[in-house]
Design an enzyme around this catalytic site. Structure first.
Site, short mmCIF file in Angstrom:
data_model
loop_
_atom_site.label_atom_id
_atom_site.label_comp_id
_atom_site.label_asym_id
_atom_site.label_seq_id
_atom_site.Cartn_x
_atom_site.Cartn_y
_atom_site.Cartn_z
CB ALA A 22 48.45 40.22 41.55
CG ASP A 46 50.56 42.74 38.10
OD1 ASP A 46 48.25 42.07 38.29
OD2 ASP A 46 49.73 43.93 38.81
CD GLN A 94 34.97 48.83 29.72
OE1 GLN A 94 34.42 47.89 30.19
NE2 GLN A 94 33.91 48.94 28.77
NE ARG A 100 31.36 43.46 26.00
CZ ARG A 100 30.37 41.63 26.49
NH1 ARG A 100 29.52 42.35 26.25
NH2 ARG A 100 31.14 40.78 26.63
CB VAL A 130 41.15 33.01 32.74
CG1 VAL A 130 40.69 32.95 33.86
CG2 VAL A 130 41.97 31.66 33.51
N PRO A 133 37.71 38.58 26.45
CG PRO A 133 37.57 38.73 24.04
CD PRO A 133 37.80 39.51 25.37
CB VAL A 134 38.09 33.30 27.46
CG1 VAL A 134 37.24 32.18 27.28
CG2 VAL A 134 39.41 32.22 28.29
CB SER A 155 39.37 28.97 31.83
OG SER A 155 38.67 30.59 31.41
CG ASP A 160 30.39 29.76 30.52
OD1 ASP A 160 29.48 30.71 30.72
OD2 ASP A 160 31.71 29.78 30.75
CB SER A 161 29.94 23.31 32.66
OG SER A 161 29.98 23.15 31.06
NE ARG A 163 28.33 31.63 36.17
CZ ARG A 163 29.36 32.61 35.92
NH1 ARG A 163 29.33 32.21 34.30
NH2 ARG A 163 30.41 33.68 36.18
CG HIS A 187 33.29 32.32 28.82
ND1 HIS A 187 32.22 31.83 30.07
CD2 HIS A 187 33.76 32.93 29.17
CE1 HIS A 187 32.19 32.38 31.09
NE2 HIS A 187 33.22 33.44 30.70
#
Length: 326
Positions: A22, A46, A94, A100, A130, A133-134, A155, A160-161, A163, A187
């Protein structure tokens, strides 16, 4: 009483969408799905009880203004039970000083802890990953869950497409709905636009003659557009802390394609089985999405530059997978 409308009966019988997580993305998916009326029941799950209850209550107060939907929520996997589609947005937060790479590792650990319980609660659901890093999370999720490629996918580069199409439409002076173009691969930073198959209203992009007042979409413009697509998320994150609205809409579009059995072509992420040099990594290529999930890959025509880009993207993902023991 008149004859019973079969379509109304089917819609009343209903479908269920569950969203795990959530946070900013999970609530955007739930909200977009609520507005578009994609499912009869939307469930938000959640571990933060107060947060999930507040989000559900807030959205419930607007039910008068959307298609007939029940929205429920909770902090246990019971709320996910018997879902038709499960969207997984849960990720580790994080911590200060955390890289990362460490964040991704923590997210995979979280997936390992949560996903099997979700599969147990909704064994027949289509699962859409989703969390970033997917591509790496999707690969891990396939191994953790044991689900087939069609039933669990990421996803990918659907956002990206979108965008890419938005930017092409701006440069060409046409509606974004008349642009057909895909981002493929990771992605992330190694993703590539498939310019050779891009088109505006049926006209191949490389043959597009600019409308009055607009510049040609030449190689330099295409390079700028590709750069902007790759770096779009960074700009948004710098300004507001996270991307959530567009990924919420993009994910909802994938959910609709599944629940409505649309056979829609979307660049989702799963194992690229059958593509030489790509079949051990999860990445995005145009694929058919229907009630079975990611039904099959399209036999995409790519030029030599695009093929090289896909291989480089696969190498990037392969190196990341090794770091996580995938």
């Amino acid at each position: 009483m008149g004859p019973i409308d079969a379509e109304v009966v089917m819609n009343t019988r209903g479908t269920k969408l569950a969203v795990i997580g959530a946070g900013a993305v999970g609530t955007a998916v739930a909200y977009a799905s609520l507005i578009r009326g994609v499912a009869r029941t939307i469930a938000l799950m959640d571990i933060n009880t107060a947060k999930v209850e507040a989000e559900v209550l807030d959205m419930s107060h607007g039910l008068e203004f959307v298609p007939r939907t029940d929205i429920i929520g909770g902090d246990t996997m019971d709320v996910v039970a018997d879902s038709d589609v499960v969207v997984f947005t849960a990720g580790a937060k994080q911590k200060p000083g955390q890289s990362r790479l460490e964040l991704a590792e923590a997210t995979i650990g979280l997936t390992r802890a949560i996903l099997p319980k979700a599969v147990e609660a909704a064994p027949n659901a289509v699962f859409i990953m989703v969390t970033n890093p997917v591509d790496i999370v999707t690969n891990a999720a396939l191994k953790i869950s044991g689900l087939p490629n069609n039933q669990l996918f990421g996803s990918g580069t659907v956002l990206d497409s979108s965008r890419l199409r938005f930017l092409i439409a701006q440069h060409a002076g046409v509606a974004v709905q008349n642009v057909h173009a895909y981002i493929a691969g990771e992605h992330g930073d190694s993703e590539i636009p498939l310019w050779s198959s891009a088109a505006i209203g049926g006209v191949p992009l490389r043959e597009w003659k600019p409308l009055p007042g607009y510049e040609p979409i030449d190689e330099e413009v295409r390079r700028r557009i590709a750069h902007e697509v790759v770096h779009a998320a960074y700009k948004i994150i710098d300004g507001k802390g996270a991307t959530n609205y567009a990924i919420g809409l993009a994910t909802t579009r994938i959910v609709e394609a599944v629940l409505n059995n649309e056979h829609r072509v979307l660049p989702v992420s799963t194992l690229a089985t059958g593509f030489e040099g790509l079949d051990d990594v999860c990445l995005s290529l145009p694929s058919l999405v229907d009630r079975t999930g990611c039904a099959q890959r399209l036999d995409v025509s790519v030029d030599d530059t695009e093929r090289a880009g896909l291989m480089a993207s696969a190498d990037t993902l392969r190196n990341m997978q090794k770091q996580f023991g995938l």
